[in-house]
Design a protein around this motif. Sequence first.
Motif, PDB file in Angstrom:
ATOM      1  N   ARG A  13       0.825  -1.219   0.000  1.00 51.79           N
ATOM      2  CA  ARG A  13       0.000   0.000   0.000  1.00 51.79           C
ATOM      3  C   ARG A  13       0.849   1.254   0.000  1.00 51.79           C
ATOM      4  O   ARG A  13       0.683   2.127  -0.858  1.00 51.79           O
ATOM      5  N   LEU A  14       1.802   1.350   0.933  1.00 48.66           N
ATOM      6  CA  LEU A  14       2.644   2.549   0.953  1.00 48.66           C
ATOM      7  C   LEU A  14       3.583   2.568  -0.254  1.00 48.66           C
ATOM      8  O   LEU A  14       3.733   3.607  -0.912  1.00 48.66           O
ATOM      9  N   ARG A  16       2.621  -7.593  -8.061  1.00 54.16           N
ATOM     10  CA  ARG A  16       2.377  -6.240  -7.526  1.00 54.16           C
ATOM     11  C   ARG A  16       3.510  -5.295  -7.923  1.00 54.16           C
ATOM     12  O   ARG A  16       3.290  -4.158  -8.317  1.00 54.16           O
ATOM     13  N   ASP A  59       6.509  -3.464   9.330  1.00 54.30           N
ATOM     14  CA  ASP A  59       7.500  -3.134  10.374  1.00 54.30           C
ATOM     15  C   ASP A  59       8.372  -4.334  10.751  1.00 54.30           C
ATOM     16  O   ASP A  59       9.590  -4.224  10.854  1.00 54.30           O
ATOM     17  N   GLU A 105       9.306  -6.730   9.123  1.00 56.39           N
ATOM     18  CA  GLU A 105      10.150  -7.232   8.032  1.00 56.39           C
ATOM     19  C   GLU A 105      11.300  -6.288   7.677  1.00 56.39           C
ATOM     20  O   GLU A 105      12.124  -6.618   6.816  1.00 56.39           O
ATOM     21  N   PHE A 107      -2.840   4.703   3.926  1.00 54.18           N
ATOM     22  CA  PHE A 107      -2.729   4.178   2.558  1.00 54.18           C
ATOM     23  C   PHE A 107      -3.443   2.829   2.523  1.00 54.18           C
ATOM     24  O   PHE A 107      -3.062   1.912   3.262  1.00 54.18           O
TER      25      PHE A 107
HETATM   26  N1  LIG Z   1      -0.565   1.661   5.060  1.00 57.32           N
HETATM   27  C1  LIG Z   1      -0.466   2.777   5.767  1.00 57.32           C
HETATM   28  O1  LIG Z   1      -1.463   3.478   5.993  1.00 57.32           O
HETATM   29  C2  LIG Z   1       0.870   3.250   6.275  1.00 57.32           C
HETATM   30  C3  LIG Z   1       0.997   4.596   6.673  1.00 57.32           C
HETATM   31  C4  LIG Z   1       2.231   5.062   7.107  1.00 57.32           C
HETATM   32  C5  LIG Z   1       3.313   4.180   7.185  1.00 57.32           C
HETATM   33  N2  LIG Z   1       3.140   2.873   6.823  1.00 57.32           N
HETATM   34  C6  LIG Z   1       4.306   1.985   6.931  1.00 57.32           C
HETATM   35  O2  LIG Z   1       4.636   1.502   5.642  1.00 57.32           O
HETATM   36  C7  LIG Z   1       5.208   0.198   5.751  1.00 57.32           C
HETATM   37  C8  LIG Z   1       4.464  -0.748   4.828  1.00 57.32           C
HETATM   38  O3  LIG Z   1       3.110  -0.814   5.226  1.00 57.32           O
HETATM   39  P1  LIG Z   1       1.962  -1.154   4.167  1.00 57.32           P
HETATM   40  O4  LIG Z   1       0.674  -0.823   4.842  1.00 57.32           O
HETATM   41  O5  LIG Z   1       2.279  -0.565   2.848  1.00 57.32           O
HETATM   42  O6  LIG Z   1       2.111  -2.746   4.108  1.00 57.32           O
HETATM   43  P2  LIG Z   1       1.612  -3.739   2.964  1.00 57.32           P
HETATM   44  O7  LIG Z   1       0.523  -3.141   2.167  1.00 57.32           O
HETATM   45  O8  LIG Z   1       1.415  -5.055   3.631  1.00 57.32           O
HETATM   46  O9  LIG Z   1       2.866  -3.851   2.000  1.00 57.32           O
HETATM   47  C9  LIG Z   1       4.068  -4.426   2.377  1.00 57.32           C
HETATM   48  C10 LIG Z   1       4.768  -4.929   1.140  1.00 57.32           C
HETATM   49  O10 LIG Z   1       6.045  -5.408   1.512  1.00 57.32           O
HETATM   50  C11 LIG Z   1       6.236  -6.693   0.947  1.00 57.32           C
HETATM   51  N3  LIG Z   1       7.141  -7.444   1.806  1.00 57.32           N
HETATM   52  C12 LIG Z   1       6.863  -8.063   2.981  1.00 57.32           C
HETATM   53  N4  LIG Z   1       7.983  -8.586   3.492  1.00 57.32           N
HETATM   54  C13 LIG Z   1       8.976  -8.276   2.627  1.00 57.32           C
HETATM   55  C14 LIG Z   1      10.354  -8.550   2.615  1.00 57.32           C
HETATM   56  N5  LIG Z   1      10.963  -9.230   3.599  1.00 57.32           N
HETATM   57  N6  LIG Z   1      11.073  -8.079   1.557  1.00 57.32           N
HETATM   58  C15 LIG Z   1      10.488  -7.406   0.544  1.00 57.32           C
HETATM   59  N7  LIG Z   1       9.176  -7.119   0.508  1.00 57.32           N
HETATM   60  C16 LIG Z   1       8.435  -7.554   1.549  1.00 57.32           C
HETATM   61  C17 LIG Z   1       4.850  -7.285   0.891  1.00 57.32           C
HETATM   62  O11 LIG Z   1       4.885  -8.351  -0.023  1.00 57.32           O
HETATM   63  P3  LIG Z   1       3.573  -9.083  -0.577  1.00 57.32           P
HETATM   64  O12 LIG Z   1       3.245  -8.283  -1.797  1.00 57.32           O
HETATM   65  O13 LIG Z   1       4.019 -10.462  -0.826  1.00 57.32           O
HETATM   66  O14 LIG Z   1       2.538  -8.987   0.500  1.00 57.32           O
HETATM   67  C18 LIG Z   1       4.033  -6.079   0.457  1.00 57.32           C
HETATM   68  O15 LIG Z   1       4.077  -5.878  -0.937  1.00 57.32           O
HETATM   69  C19 LIG Z   1       5.143  -0.184   7.235  1.00 57.32           C
HETATM   70  O16 LIG Z   1       6.369   0.112   7.862  1.00 57.32           O
HETATM   71  C20 LIG Z   1       4.049   0.737   7.784  1.00 57.32           C
HETATM   72  O17 LIG Z   1       4.219   1.019   9.154  1.00 57.32           O
HETATM   73  C21 LIG Z   1       1.964   2.397   6.363  1.00 57.32           C
END
Ligand SMILES: NC(=O)c1ccc[n+]([C@@H]2O[C@H](COP(=O)([O-])OP(=O)(O)OC[C@H]3O[C@@H](n4cnc5c(N)ncnc54)[C@H](OP(=O)(O)O)[C@@H]3O)[C@@H](O)[C@H]2O)c1
Length: 284
Positions: free
Chosen positions: A14-15, A44, A75, A77, A127
Amino acid sequence: MPAKPQIAIVGPGRLGGALSFALTAAGYRVSEVISRVTPSSQKRARDIARKTRSFSTTLKTANLKSDLIWFCVPDREIARAARALIPSAEWKGKVAFHSSGALASGELNVLRRRGAAVASVHPMMTFVRGSIPSLKGVAFALEGDAKAIRLARKITRDLGGDAFPISKVDKIAYHAWGGFGSPLLVAMLVTAERVAKAAGLSAAQARKIMMPIVRQTLANYIALGPAAAFSGPIVRGDVSIVRKHMRKLRKIPRAKEVYVALARAAMQYLPSRNRKELGKILAL
Ligand SMILES: NC(=O)c1ccc[n+]([C@@H]2O[C@H](COP(=O)([O-])OP(=O)(O)OC[C@H]3O[C@@H](n4cnc5c(N)ncnc54)[C@H](OP(=O)(O)O)[C@@H]3O)[C@@H](O)[C@H]2O)c1
């Protein structure tokens, strides 16, 4: 470091997706989108890469020529992904960010030890799939090495956001606070849908009917502040109505817990009348 360095995004979620689009729109080149080695993750990454005219790679094939590597993985990961990418680059001189709101830049210590400047760069924004928010006016909390912070400040400005410093020790409280702004707010609204059901309304009807009052409440809170935006039986001290609410909510125990928790917070932080009697009713 060039004025607009090339950026590799790790984690096509998402981010990672939203940031790739925003960075591209702000004139940055996303050089590669790095995924896990699974078909769904790679797909993706390919989708984002196609839309940003970059390349998709995996943790195994990453070709880290970029100046900045931005970890957008969950986080738990971050440290693992950083370790996996150690062999893919000469880290000396590079900058690495992660975007956890809760964790500090130390999650990237394995890269710091190899000469990278690292920072945590957290946008106070939500996001989700199916919606790409504007980053204009969004606050980015920054913490980490001076060189990385300088770059994060510039990128934040170019994205239309507002950077502010946060100390390591304050990050958990900062993140808990942020939770009230979006995920817990959604939890409150979905609880409200359950209460609407007791009034004979479907969830879809509840959302449609609630929308204007929710929007107006937020507008009032922003323009007038919390006390002036607070209406209803607690500020009026309407004990008998609150008692009736409590009786009705017995059938929806989780919603009753939420009601009581919020009503108690209201009595502590907002104007209210008949506090003693209300307090007795709200004692679970
Ligand atoms: N979403 C929000 O609202 C938001 C807001 C501010 C900050 N953040 C921060 O942004 C970060 C990501 O959050 P998100 O919500 O975007 O999570 P997410 O949608 O679950 O996306 C995480 C992505 O990372 C991939 N991934 C997981 N483990 C991995 C690894 N070891 N190596 C490489 N890629 C890996 C996942 O793969 P797959 O495609 O296989 O699942 C997925 O594509 C976090 O630190 C979170 O705290 C998020």
